[in-house]
Design a protein around this motif. Sequence first.
Motif, PDB file in Angstrom:
ATOM      1  N   ALA A  48       0.872  -1.170   0.000  1.00 18.55           N
ATOM      2  CA  ALA A  48       0.000   0.000   0.000  1.00 18.55           C
ATOM      3  C   ALA A  48       0.912   1.223   0.000  1.00 18.55           C
ATOM      4  CB  ALA A  48      -0.912   0.005   1.229  1.00 18.55           C
ATOM      5  N   VAL A  49       0.866   2.000  -1.065  1.00 17.28           N
ATOM      6  CA  VAL A  49       1.776   3.127  -1.254  1.00 17.28           C
ATOM      7  C   VAL A  49       0.973   4.415  -1.233  1.00 17.28           C
ATOM      8  CG1 VAL A  49       3.514   4.167  -2.758  1.00 17.28           C
ATOM      9  CG2 VAL A  49       3.267   1.671  -2.676  1.00 17.28           C
ATOM     10  N   ARG A  50       1.419   5.361  -0.421  1.00 24.31           N
ATOM     11  CA  ARG A  50       0.716   6.644  -0.317  1.00 24.31           C
ATOM     12  C   ARG A  50       0.975   7.449  -1.591  1.00 24.31           C
ATOM     13  NH1 ARG A  50      -3.475   8.554   2.410  1.00 24.31           N
ATOM     14  NH2 ARG A  50      -2.648   8.023   4.472  1.00 24.31           N
ATOM     15  N   SER A  51       0.015   7.405  -2.504  1.00 22.76           N
ATOM     16  CA  SER A  51       0.162   8.066  -3.793  1.00 22.76           C
ATOM     17  C   SER A  51      -1.199   8.155  -4.470  1.00 22.76           C
ATOM     18  CB  SER A  51       1.133   7.276  -4.687  1.00 22.76           C
ATOM     19  OG  SER A  51       1.201   7.831  -5.994  1.00 22.76           O
ATOM     20  N   ASP A  52      -1.317   9.116  -5.383  1.00 24.14           N
ATOM     21  CA  ASP A  52      -2.511   9.227  -6.225  1.00 24.14           C
ATOM     22  C   ASP A  52      -2.198   8.863  -7.673  1.00 24.14           C
ATOM     23  OD1 ASP A  52      -4.442  10.166  -4.305  1.00 24.14           O
ATOM     24  OD2 ASP A  52      -3.380  12.089  -4.294  1.00 24.14           O
ATOM     25  N   ASP A  53      -0.980   8.357  -7.927  1.00 18.71           N
ATOM     26  CA  ASP A  53      -0.536   8.120  -9.301  1.00 18.71           C
ATOM     27  C   ASP A  53      -0.024   6.693  -9.471  1.00 18.71           C
ATOM     28  OD1 ASP A  53       0.531   8.131 -11.828  1.00 18.71           O
ATOM     29  OD2 ASP A  53       1.725   9.955 -11.557  1.00 18.71           O
ATOM     30  N   PRO A  54      -0.823   5.780 -10.011  1.00 21.52           N
ATOM     31  CA  PRO A  54      -0.359   4.399 -10.194  1.00 21.52           C
ATOM     32  C   PRO A  54       0.830   4.285 -11.141  1.00 21.52           C
ATOM     33  CG  PRO A  54      -2.496   4.733 -11.253  1.00 21.52           C
ATOM     34  CD  PRO A  54      -2.239   5.939 -10.412  1.00 21.52           C
TER      35      PRO A  54
END
Length: 250
Positions: A48-54
Motif C-alpha cells: 500500500a503506497v501513499r500516492s494518487d498516481d499508479p
Amino acid sequence: MIIIILCMTALTVAGAFLLARAGGEKRVYFAQAPDGPCAFGCSMAWLAVRSDDPLEVLEALQLEDASACNWNSGIGAVYDDWLGATRVFVSPAVEGWVFAVGLSLPHPLGTGFADKCTPLLVDLGSRFSETQYFFSYPPIDYYAWARVKDGRLVRAFAVSDEGVVWNKGRPSREERSLGLKLFELRGVRGRKGDAGGEIILHPTEDHVLRLANSWSIDPTTLHVSHAPAGLGYIATAPYRWRTERTRKAA
C-alpha cells in the motif's frame, strides 16, 4: 467474508482475460474497460503506497512489460495459478493509496536467503511518504507486515511455522492493540496447554487484515463505492526479486 472473496476471485479469473492460441503461442489479453475496486487480501501479498498516481508507483517498482488493465482482470490475474506466479497488479488510487498486489512480490525468508524485501521498501520510502507491506498465506502459516514512513523503516515483522524470520523496529501501537506484542516470545506467560506445554501465540490472516485496516485499508472491504472507475497496470515482476540463497542449505 472469505467465501465471498474466493467466489469473487473465481469469477474474476474466469472473466478477466481471454487465452488464445496463435501459431502455437499462448497470449493473454487483459480487459481495459475502466471499473471500480475489487476486493483482495486473502492468501495474498500487497504493498500500500501513499500516492494518487499508479504510473509513478509502477515506475518506482521497475516492473516489466506493463500494460493497462482494470481491477477485475488485474486481481483475477494475480490470483490465477499460472499468471499469478510472475504478475503484479498496480491498482488505481483508492482514497490516497495505490496497491501493488501479487505473490511475486519479494518476501522475507530469514537466515540463508537474501533479503530482497527490505531494500525494496527502503527504496520506495525514498520516493513516497509512506509504504506498507502485507503478506498473508495460511496454507504455509506465513504472515508478514512492514511500514516505512518518511523514508525510515519503522517496523517489519514476519513469522512462519518455523518461527520469526523478520523482526525490525518496535511493535507498533496497532499491533499491541491486536494482542501481537508477545510474538517475539513465541508464547503466552502463565498459561499452559492441555499437554502441559507453553501455548504458542501466532498471528492469523485476520490479524494481518485488521492491521492493514488500522494502517491504511483492509483490501477485503474494497467495493466499487470506494473510488470511481479507473484503470491500473498489470506487469511482470523483475527477475531480481526471485528467491536467492546466500548459503547452501544444511
